[in-house]
Design a protein around this motif. Structure first.
Motif: not given
Length: 315
Positions: A237-246, A248-267
């Motif tokens: 995925t274009e612009g994907l970044e590795y955000d690190g360990e996290v 989650d909202r159910a108390g489970r260990d995970g690793q986060a990956f994200s990218a920004v898009s304005s496709s919804s109309g807002l960044p």
């Protein structure tokens, strides 16, 4: 207590997943227990849903019900302005600068692909959806917290029964078989082509891939090779970044990956939370990063998230 401290106190109570902790081993054996976890602070809340941002699951029946609207004075002393309190952001443990998203996802994909096929037949899934409902009327903008617990029951013919539970009660919907009812193929290229065809539009943008992933993981249980193929697709995925360990909202260990898009109309920053041991998608998060537009929320704000719980196994 200052405004910022008030905000933290209020937003902690506004998060429907606050206090939800999943014992992973027990959850796999007893998904009924997980889905029955009480959402703190939601008892007796009432409201009316008028429009949800972002959309949840294209082609699925819209979720219903809302939690209470909580308002927080805007920082800066504007007494005439109030914001809907959104859930606090997750806390990420910063990743090493030399670790790219594609590198980390590749390692998780290899780990997932080496796992044995799961035992037991999955016949459904449970997940929790939190989103922001906004109404614009006569120049006034109001935003409400929308929280829904969902159970999808899969049937042999590919059709689906969806039960949505909110503080207002439960509703049941049925859907005819969709493309997602067919098992996704293994193999990176075949999987990517299949997912895009099932979604019905290109999935190169992170927002589109997030929507396709929602339909995928809520309508079938992925095997090790399929999970690995999805992770390699996400890695491209274009612009994907590795955000690190996290956690989650159910108390489970995970690793986060994200990218920004304005496709919804807002960044908006779209985040996937991945189980580093199994390659499962644990959840998704949507965060406004620069502007709220007409939405009645501060910046930054988490405006939607989903928590995917372990699949329901055939008894």
């Amino acid at each position: 207590m200052g405004v910022s401290e008030d905000g933290r106190a209020l937003s902690a109570g506004a998060d429907p997943a606050d206090g939800l902790v999943v014992d992973e081993e027990r959850a796999r054996a007893d998904p009924e227990t997980v889905a029955a976890c009480e959402v703190p602070g939601t008892a007796g809340r009432r409201g009316r849903r008028v429009g949800v941002v972002p959309a949840v699951a294209a082609g699925m029946a819209a979720t219903a019900g809302v939690a209470a609207l909580v308002l927080l004075p805007e920082a800066g002393g504007d007494a005439g302005r109030a914001h809907a309190v959104t859930p606090p952001p997750l806390r990420y443990v910063s990743a090493a600068a030399d670790r790219s998203a594609s590198e980390v996802l590749g390692e998780i994909a290899d780990r997932a692909a080496a796992l044995p096929e799961p035992t037991g037949k999955a016949v459904g899934t449970r997940y929790r959806v939190w989103s922001l409902s906004t109404q614009v009327a006569s120049g006034s903008v109001t935003s409400e917290v929308v929280a829904t617990d969902v159970r999808n029951e899969w049937h042999p013919d590919g059709s689906l029964t969806q039960i949505q539970e909110t503080p207002e009660g439960a509703e049941t919907f049925t859907d005819a078989p969709s493309a997602y009812a067919q098992p996704a193929p293994a193999g990176d290229e075949a999987f990517a082509a299949w997912l895009e065809a099932a979604h019905g539009r290109p999935t190169g943008d992170i927002m589109a891939l997030q929507a396709a992933a929602h339909d995928l993981v809520t309508q079938q249980a992925l095997g090790p090779d399929q999970r690995a193929a999805f992770l390699r697709m996400l890695a491209g995925t274009e612009g994907l970044e590795y955000d690190g360990e996290v956690t989650d909202r159910a108390g489970r260990d995970g690793q986060a990956f994200s990218a920004v898009s304005s496709s919804s109309g807002l960044p908006t920053r779209y985040t996937f939370i991945i189980d580093p041991a199994t390659g499962d998608v644990l959840g998704q998060e949507d965060t406004l990063t620069e502007s709220a537009g007409e939405l009645d929320v501060p910046i930054p704000s988490v405006i939607g998230y989903e928590v995917y719980l372990p699949p329901v196994l055939e008894s």
